[in-house]
Enzyme design. Structure first.
Site, PDB file in Angstrom:
ATOM      1  N   ILE A   1     -36.669-112.326  10.771  1.00 16.80           N
ATOM      2  CA  ILE A   1     -35.309-111.988  10.261  1.00 16.80           C
ATOM      3  C   ILE A   1     -34.252-112.720  11.577  1.00 16.80           C
ATOM      4  O   ILE A   1     -33.160-112.750  11.151  1.00 16.80           O
ATOM      5  CB  ILE A   1     -35.164-110.578  10.503  1.00 16.80           C
ATOM      6  CG1 ILE A   1     -34.008-109.983   9.664  1.00 16.80           C
ATOM      7  CG2 ILE A   1     -35.283-109.799  11.902  1.00 16.80           C
ATOM      8  CD1 ILE A   1     -34.094-108.639   9.187  1.00 16.80           C
TER       9      ILE A   1
ATOM     10  N   HIS B   1     -49.208-110.019  14.149  1.00 15.24           N
ATOM     11  CA  HIS B   1     -48.389-111.199  13.468  1.00 15.24           C
ATOM     12  C   HIS B   1     -48.432-112.345  14.197  1.00 15.24           C
ATOM     13  O   HIS B   1     -48.313-112.350  15.333  1.00 15.24           O
ATOM     14  CB  HIS B   1     -46.879-110.634  12.953  1.00 15.24           C
ATOM     15  CG  HIS B   1     -46.283-110.159  14.274  1.00 15.24           C
ATOM     16  ND1 HIS B   1     -46.584-108.956  14.690  1.00 15.24           N
ATOM     17  CD2 HIS B   1     -45.281-110.710  15.001  1.00 15.24           C
ATOM     18  CE1 HIS B   1     -45.866-108.708  15.870  1.00 15.24           C
ATOM     19  NE2 HIS B   1     -45.268-109.811  15.981  1.00 15.24           N
TER      20      HIS B   1
END
Ligand code: AMP
Length: 121
Positions: free
Chosen positions: A34, A104
């Site tokens: 993001i 991640h």
């Protein structure tokens, strides 16, 4: 560290908040970061509930491990950064300043990323 099912990537995996998805497989979801720090900045996450690389490599199945790393390579090629080069990062734990407690792998590329770490203070 126990897995927190309310972390932001768990919510993305459950479809409770949106993401800019680039790949989904049986064991893996990948989406755009993001707040991208490079022209290509993807996040590749296992669908299973693993806090960190330490947790994942100790407890995930071989199929999950293969799927995650295969996806990283495939996605880097698809993003067009394999030729010029890219960096993968998996921050784990406080010394690595991990913000989201679901494993991640960052894929960063599309520009010269500089040295791996700033000089030690
Ligand atoms: P880390 O510090 O390795 O835990 O990195 C967490 C990353 O997650 C940061 O690069 C954030 O920009 C990214 N991030 C946080 N929330 C979201 C979100 N909702 N969708 C995509 N990326 C996110």
């Amino acid at each position: 560290m126990a897995y927190d099912p309310d972390n932001i990537f768990a919510k993305i995996l459950r479809g409770e908040i949106p993401c800019k998805k680039v790949f989904e497989g049986d064991h893996v979801l990948a989406f755009h970061d993001i707040e991208p720090q490079a022209p290509t900045h993807l996040l590749v996450v296992p669908k299973g509930q693993y806090v960190s690389m330490d947790d994942f490599t100790a407890n995930a199945s071989n199929a999950e491990i293969v799927a995650l790393f295969r996806a990283v390579g495939d996605l880097a090629r698809q993003a067009g950064v394999a030729e010029t080069g890219y960096r993968i990062i998996a921050n784990g734990g406080p010394h690595a300043r991990q913000d989201v407690p679901h494993l991640h792998i960052h894929i960063l590329g599309g520009r010269d990323l500089g040295r791996m770490l700033p000089p030690a203070p």
